[in-house]
Scaffold this active site. Structure first.
Site, mmCIF file in Angstrom:
data_model
loop_
_atom_site.group_PDB
_atom_site.id
_atom_site.type_symbol
_atom_site.label_atom_id
_atom_site.label_comp_id
_atom_site.label_asym_id
_atom_site.label_seq_id
_atom_site.Cartn_x
_atom_site.Cartn_y
_atom_site.Cartn_z
ATOM 1 C CG ASP A 37 -2.571 -8.627 0.662
ATOM 2 O OD1 ASP A 37 -1.977 -9.058 1.658
ATOM 3 O OD2 ASP A 37 -3.578 -7.862 0.743
ATOM 4 C CG HIS B 175 -1.941 -1.062 1.243
ATOM 5 N ND1 HIS B 175 -2.837 -1.274 0.218
ATOM 6 C CD2 HIS B 175 -2.188 -2.034 2.167
ATOM 7 C CE1 HIS B 175 -3.602 -2.334 0.516
ATOM 8 N NE2 HIS B 175 -3.219 -2.803 1.684
ATOM 9 C CG HIS C 70 -6.419 -5.603 1.674
ATOM 10 N ND1 HIS C 70 -5.874 -6.518 2.554
ATOM 11 C CD2 HIS C 70 -7.599 -5.207 2.202
ATOM 12 C CE1 HIS C 70 -6.695 -6.653 3.599
ATOM 13 N NE2 HIS C 70 -7.751 -5.876 3.407
ATOM 14 C CG ASP D 94 -4.777 -10.475 3.244
ATOM 15 O OD1 ASP D 94 -4.416 -10.997 2.172
ATOM 16 O OD2 ASP D 94 -4.582 -9.270 3.519
HETATM 17 C C1 FKS Z 1 -10.994 -2.657 8.534
HETATM 18 C C2 FKS Z 1 -9.807 -1.740 8.528
HETATM 19 C C3 FKS Z 1 -8.973 -1.998 7.307
HETATM 20 C C4 FKS Z 1 -6.700 -1.862 6.556
HETATM 21 C C5 FKS Z 1 -6.333 -3.174 5.981
HETATM 22 C C6 FKS Z 1 -4.921 -3.149 5.533
HETATM 23 C C7 FKS Z 1 -4.514 -4.393 4.797
HETATM 24 C C8 FKS Z 1 -3.026 -4.487 4.654
HETATM 25 C C9 FKS Z 1 -2.563 -5.589 3.709
HETATM 26 C C10 FKS Z 1 -1.037 -5.651 3.722
HETATM 27 F F1 FKS Z 1 -0.606 -6.588 2.908
HETATM 28 F F2 FKS Z 1 -0.509 -4.510 3.354
HETATM 29 F F3 FKS Z 1 -0.585 -5.952 4.914
HETATM 30 N N1 FKS Z 1 -7.598 -1.913 7.626
HETATM 31 N N2 FKS Z 1 -11.972 -2.283 9.492
HETATM 32 O O1 FKS Z 1 -3.060 -6.845 4.103
HETATM 33 O O2 FKS Z 1 -3.007 -5.373 2.405
HETATM 34 ZN ZN ZN Z 2 -4.070 -7.528 2.579
#
Ligand code: FKS
Ligand code: ZN
Length: 345
Positions: A196, A160, A198, A285
């Protein structure tokens, strides 16, 4: 395959993230890395190797110098303002506001460079992020030394983090830094394949106008999921990079059949691009039990992901990203690596 480790990474800990209306302990914790290390050891996948130090230059090859300076000094500036605890922003430079004048004040700077209220900076954050980038660079160097594959066990994660932006638990884009290092080591074309859950908005930002680094991401549809504002199917890159970005957004509830189809599409695009090295942003994830995600991959599917990546037949660097089911993260990550190595059943 070798597993690159760096104890400095554990110093990024104890932070709180703003989640569903309250501050809760960050999902992204040192325990995650410990679980992955234990599972790697138990599976006898290969030796552990300490990260080497390649300095700031390879980080500055993908990140803005003023941004890196901000990260390096943010904690000092926070304490100079009389603060303790953790540095977390309460304001952001949203649409219609100026992006061309960085504020002097630490609170303003946090909102200028950050994009979410889930990525606290604590005393050990810079050393950890720097150490994670060095681990990824060590992995790139191992490929340069002729290794078929390597695994950079890093945290905080990186995908990110953009040229001049942090968020989503990410500060320096470890995978992008490694991909650029591979380019600089003579690989004419490099692919970053992001599995991933996200969207890897930072990696996309960094290579958006580049035709020499392909960025492919399979992820939850940004209409439904973090990071919300990037990762749609109609984003293809620009200028020299037009056609070198491929987004495959998938809906909540996506399971193996749909995921495997998207992975085939991604792999066909890799073949068409013809890179001489692949960097995998490896998040697990996508697992059915992940506490913050909504895909339904099962443990055995991670082995298939690794096997599919192996079939690309290119030197491959795995860089850890997300995965928040702490008790399961190790076995899911190791399943990808075992699938790649063709080990076991
Ligand atoms: C939900 C809050 C969301 C942000 C999630 C971030 C994911 C990070 C990721 C990384 F690989 F960068 F670690 N929070 N209520 O998994 O993409
Ligand atoms: Zn993620």
């Amino acid at each position: 395959m070798r597993c690159i480790v760096n104890p400095a990474q554990d110093g990024h800990s104890g932070g709180l993230e703003f989640n569903e209306g309250r501050l809760v302990p960050c999902h992204e914790s040192p325990e995650r890395a410990a679980m992955v290390r234990d599972a790697f050891r138990a599976a006898n996948l290969g030796p552990e190797e300490p990260a080497r130090d390649f300095g700031l230059a390879p980080i500055l090859a993908v990140h803005d110098a003023a941004y890196v300076d901000f990260l390096r000094t943010a904690w000092e500036r926070w304490t100079a303002a009389g603060r303790g605890g953790q540095a977390l922003s309460f304001v952001f430079a949203a649409a219609g506001m100026r992006r061309d004048v960085p504020p002097d004040d630490i609170d303003g700077l946090l909102g200028f460079y950050g994009f979410d209220a889930g990525s606290p900076i604590v005393p050990g954050t810079w050393a950890a992020a720097y150490g994670a980038a060095q681990s990824a660079l060590t992995g790139a160097a191992l490929l340069g030394a002729g290794e078929r594959a390597a695994f950079a066990l890093v945290r905080p994660p990186g995908h990110h983090a953009g040229r001049a932006v942090f968020g989503g638990y990410c500060f320096l884009n470890n995978a992008a830094i490694a991909a650029q290092a591979l380019r600089d080591a003579g690989h004419a074309r490099v692919t970053v394949l992001d599995v991933d859950y996200h969207h890897g908005n930072g990696t996309q930002d960094i290579f958006w106008t580049r035709g020499d680094v392909q960025v492919i991401s399979l992820h939850a549809d940004p209409r439904q999921e973090f990071p919300y504002f990037l990762g749609h199917a109609d984003e293809h890159g620009a200028g020299d990079g037009l056609g070198a970005t491929l987004n495959l957004p998938l809906p909540w509830g996506t399971g193996w059949t749909v995921y495997a189809g998207a992975l085939d599409t991604a792999c066909a695009a890799v073949e068409a691009f013809g890179p001489s090295a692949v960097v995998v942003s490896l998040g697990v994830d996508t697992w059915e039990g992940d506490p913050i995600s909504r895909f339904t991959l099962r443990h055995e599917h991670f082995r298939h992901i690794g096997a599919r990546i192996q079939a690309l037949g290119r030197p491959t660097l795995f860089v850890l990203e997300g995965g928040y089911a702490v008790a399961e993260i190790g076995r899911n990550v190791v399943a990808v690596l075992q699938g790649f190595e063709g080990a076991g059943a």
